[in-house]
Design a protein around this motif. Structure first.
Motif, PDB file in Angstrom:
ATOM      1  N   LEU A  53      54.734  65.877  56.689  1.00 27.74           N
ATOM      2  CA  LEU A  53      55.642  64.965  55.989  1.00 27.74           C
ATOM      3  C   LEU A  53      55.176  64.703  54.565  1.00 27.74           C
ATOM      4  N   ASP A  54      53.874  64.552  54.367  1.00 29.77           N
ATOM      5  CA  ASP A  54      53.348  64.312  53.022  1.00 29.77           C
ATOM      6  C   ASP A  54      53.601  65.502  52.100  1.00 29.77           C
ATOM      7  N   TRP A  59      56.929  67.737  47.644  1.00 28.94           N
ATOM      8  CA  TRP A  59      57.876  68.733  47.136  1.00 28.94           C
ATOM      9  C   TRP A  59      59.134  68.043  46.616  1.00 28.94           C
ATOM     10  N   ILE A  60      59.619  67.043  47.359  1.00 28.46           N
ATOM     11  CA  ILE A  60      60.814  66.307  46.922  1.00 28.46           C
ATOM     12  C   ILE A  60      60.502  65.522  45.650  1.00 28.46           C
ATOM     13  N   ARG A  61      59.372  64.827  45.636  1.00 27.03           N
ATOM     14  CA  ARG A  61      58.993  64.008  44.474  1.00 27.03           C
ATOM     15  C   ARG A  61      58.902  64.851  43.202  1.00 27.03           C
ATOM     16  N   GLU A  62      58.402  66.073  43.329  1.00 25.96           N
ATOM     17  CA  GLU A  62      58.292  66.958  42.165  1.00 25.96           C
ATOM     18  C   GLU A  62      59.654  67.303  41.578  1.00 25.96           C
ATOM     19  N   HIS A  80      59.257  58.766  60.286  1.00 27.53           N
ATOM     20  CA  HIS A  80      59.158  60.017  59.518  1.00 27.53           C
ATOM     21  C   HIS A  80      59.999  59.906  58.241  1.00 27.53           C
ATOM     22  N   ARG A  81      61.207  59.388  58.395  1.00 28.88           N
ATOM     23  CA  ARG A  81      62.091  59.251  57.224  1.00 28.88           C
ATOM     24  C   ARG A  81      61.543  58.204  56.258  1.00 28.88           C
ATOM     25  N   ALA A  86      59.127  56.853  51.100  1.00 28.49           N
ATOM     26  CA  ALA A  86      58.022  56.295  50.310  1.00 28.49           C
ATOM     27  C   ALA A  86      57.644  57.252  49.189  1.00 28.49           C
ATOM     28  N   ALA A  87      57.719  58.536  49.456  1.00 27.58           N
ATOM     29  CA  ALA A  87      57.402  59.551  48.447  1.00 27.58           C
ATOM     30  C   ALA A  87      58.579  59.787  47.506  1.00 27.58           C
TER      31      ALA A  87
END
Length: 162
Positions: A53-54, A59-62, A80-81, A86-87
């Motif tokens: 998940l991290d 990848w999403i945050r980037e 999980h969501r 959070a990210a």
């Protein structure tokens, strides 16, 4: 998001293409130990999922501030969501859902995937559908992947228009 066999990979790629956004298969972020565990018919626990998940969240945050991105990942539990949110606080979830018999038949027909149909019961047992306070849509997967992707895209457009 959704249990194995709902078409997350296929529908996710179609959605990404329609949105002009990058796409990634969430399974690519699993450490080899997770893949081996699932291949052996053993469900993952939350400790197994944390690094996965991290990595997805990173990848999403980037891609924040871009046209967005599409990730196909089970993220069955609210926790999980929440970890992904959070990210990437702007994450929107598309929950692909369908009758168990349909999903099992789809899983049995696919080749080259590490997830055995024996784990489907554990996936349904772990599934916590989207709650009203989570940004997302729920889409039924009956029909073709293209039809499912079109329904998802229309629902996402309605969601973002409101």
């Amino acid at each position: 998001m959704g249990v194995a066999g709902t078409g997350k990979s296929t529908v996710g790629a179609l959605l990404a293409d329609s949105l002009g956004a990058p796409y990634v298969e969430g399974d690519a972020f699993h450490p080899a130990a997770n893949v081996a565990k699932m291949s052996a018919g053993t469900p993952l626990d939350d400790a197994d999922r944390r690094p996965w998940l991290d990595a997805i969240g990173e990848w999403i945050r980037e891609r924040a501030g871009t046209r967005g991105a599409v990730v196909a990942a089970s993220v069955l539990k609210r926790a999980h969501r929440d970890r992904l949110r959070a990210a990437a606080p702007g994450a929107v979830f598309v929950h692909l859902t369908g009758e168990r018999a349909l999903i099992e038949a789809r899983m049995a027909a696919r080749t080259g995937h590490f997830m055995p149909t024996a784990l489907l019961d554990s996936q349904f047992a772990a599934l916590e559908p989207l709650r009203a306070d989570e940004t997302g849509v729920t889409i039924e997967v009956s029909g073709t992947p293209q039809e499912t992707a079109e329904r998802a895209l229309a629902a996402l457009r309605r969601l973002t228009a409101s």
